[in-house]
Write an enzyme that holds these catalytic residues in place. Structure first.
Site, PDB file in Angstrom:
ATOM      1  N   ARG A 159      39.774  39.248  39.548  1.00  0.00           N
ATOM      2  CA  ARG A 159      40.940  40.324  39.978  1.00  0.00           C
ATOM      3  C   ARG A 159      42.054  39.358  39.877  1.00  0.00           C
ATOM      4  NH1 ARG A 159      43.880  42.297  44.185  1.00  0.00           N
ATOM      5  NH2 ARG A 159      44.385  44.732  44.177  1.00  0.00           N
ATOM      6  N   LYS A 174      46.378  34.153  46.715  1.00  0.00           N
ATOM      7  CA  LYS A 174      45.920  34.133  48.033  1.00  0.00           C
ATOM      8  C   LYS A 174      46.438  33.203  48.957  1.00  0.00           C
ATOM      9  CE  LYS A 174      42.485  38.037  47.951  1.00  0.00           C
ATOM     10  NZ  LYS A 174      41.300  38.455  48.587  1.00  0.00           N
TER      11      LYS A 174
END
Length: 295
Positions: free
Chosen positions: A264, A230
Site C-alpha cells: 500500500r 509512516k
C-alpha cells in the site's frame, strides 16, 4: 495449528489474479480532508478521480479508497464516510471495470454499501473492531485484509504498548482472523494478512515486524504491508512526512525480498520501480531492455 489457504500461492481480487512472484501495488486515494500525508489533496471528487487515473498510469494494481483518517481526528459518521467514498467507488467500477477496488474501512455498514457499489476488497486496518465485517465480505464474495492492532480501538494512537513477542502476537492475531473469516464464508484466495505497522505498535515494534516479516509470510497467507511514509520511518530517520520516501522504499525492498505480496503506497511510480527491481533480482521478472555485453 495454523490454517493456510487452499492455494496460498494465488490471490484473486475482482478480475485480477496475482500469481507467485508478482508484487501488487495498492495505491492510496483518500477522500479525507485531513490525511496525514496529502492534507486533503484528493478530498474533492474531481481531484480524487484525477488521482485514480494517475496511479493507474503509474502502475497501480489495486486502488484503495478511504473516507476516514486512520489516526486521531474529528469523528466521521457512517453516513458521511459513505458519502465520501461510494460515488468514487461506483464511478471507478463503471469507467474502469477491470480495476481492482479496495475500500479502507472498519465499519461493516460502510463496507456493505461500498461492495454493492463495486468494491472487491475490504481493507480492515483495525483487526475486526466491527465483528460483522467478515460476514459482509463473505456475502459479496469480496476479499478481506486481516490486520493486527494489539487490541487498540479504531483511530487511536499507541501509548506504552508492550508485547512479550510482537511477531508472535501479529501471527496469532492475523491468522486467527483469517481462519475465522474462512469459517464465515470468505474466499480463502481473497484473504490477505497485514502486520499493520505502527497500529498498536511503537517504532521498535514496527522495525522488529519488518525484520521478522518472513515469519508471517511462512504462514502461507499472502502478506500486505502498509509502510508508506509512516511514523516508524520518520522516527527511525528523524524526518518529517514529506522527507520519508527513501526510508519507505528501503523498507519496501526489504519486505519484498522476504516475500510480501501487496504494498500500500502513496508514491506509486517509485514503489513500482523498486518492486520491479526486486522481482528482477529474485529472477521473477526479466529486464525490460537488456543490451549491454550481449554481443
Amino acid at each position: 495449528m495454523l490454517i493456510v489457504p487452499c492455494d496460498a500461492s494465488v490471490l484473486r481480487l475482482g478480475s485480477a489474479t496475482f500469481s507467485p512472484g508478482t508484487f501488487a501495488v495498492m495505491a492510496i486515494v483518500n477522500r479525507t480532508p485531513d490525511s496525514f500525508y496529502d492534507k486533503g489533496a484528493t478530498f474533492e471528487f474531481d481531484r480524487a478521480w484525477r488521482r485514480v487515473e494517475q496511479v493507474i498510469s503509474e502502475g497501480a494494481d489495486i486502488i484503495d479508497i478511504g473516507g476516514v483518517k486512520a489516526g486521531v481526528g474529528p469523528p466521521v459518521s457512517e453516513a458521511e464516510e459513505i458519502d465520501r467514498t461510494a460515488g468514487l467507488v461506483a464511478e471507478i467500477h463503471r469507467q474502469l471495470p477491470q480495476a481492482v477496488i479496495s475500500v479502507d474501512t472498519y465499519r461493516a455498514g460502510v463496507a456493505d454499501v461500498l461492495c454493492e457499489s463495486g468494491a472487491h476488497l475490504i481493507n480492515d486496518a483495525w483487526a475486526a473492531a466491527d465483528p460483522d465485517l467478515a460476514a459482509v465480505a463473505a456475502r459479496h464474495g469480496a476479499g478481506l485484509v486481516c490486520s493486527h492492532t494489539g487490541g487498540h480501538a479504531p483511530r487511536t494512537d499507541p501509548h506504552g504498548v508492550t508485547y512479550d513477542d510482537v511477531m508472535a502476537d501479529v501471527i496469532a492475531g492475523t491468522t486467527g482472523l483469517a481462519r475465522h473469516a474462512v469459517e464465515l464464508g470468505v474466499r480463502p484466495d481473497g484473504i490477505v494478512v497485514d502486520p499493520t505497522h505502527d497500529f498498536g505498535k511503537n517504532t521498535y515494534h514496527s522495525l522488529e515486524v519488518s525484520r521478522r516479516l518472513g515469519e508471517l509470510i511462512d504462514t502461507g497467507w499472502p502478506v500486505l504491508v502498509s509502510l508508506s511514509r509512516k511514523d516508524f520511518v520518520g522516527e527511525t530517520l528523524d524526518l518529517p512526512v514529506a522527507e520519508r520516501l527513501n526510508g519507505t522504499l528501503a523498507a519496501t525492498a526489504v519486505a519484498a525480498w522476504q516475500g510480501a505480496r501487496v504494498f500500500r503506497a502513496h508514491d506509486v511510480a517509485a514503489t513500482r520501480q523498486v518492486l520491479d527491481m526486486v522481482a528482477a533480482i529474485k529472477g521473477d521478472l526479466p529486464p525490460r531492455a537488456p543490451s549491454r555485453g550481449l554481443i
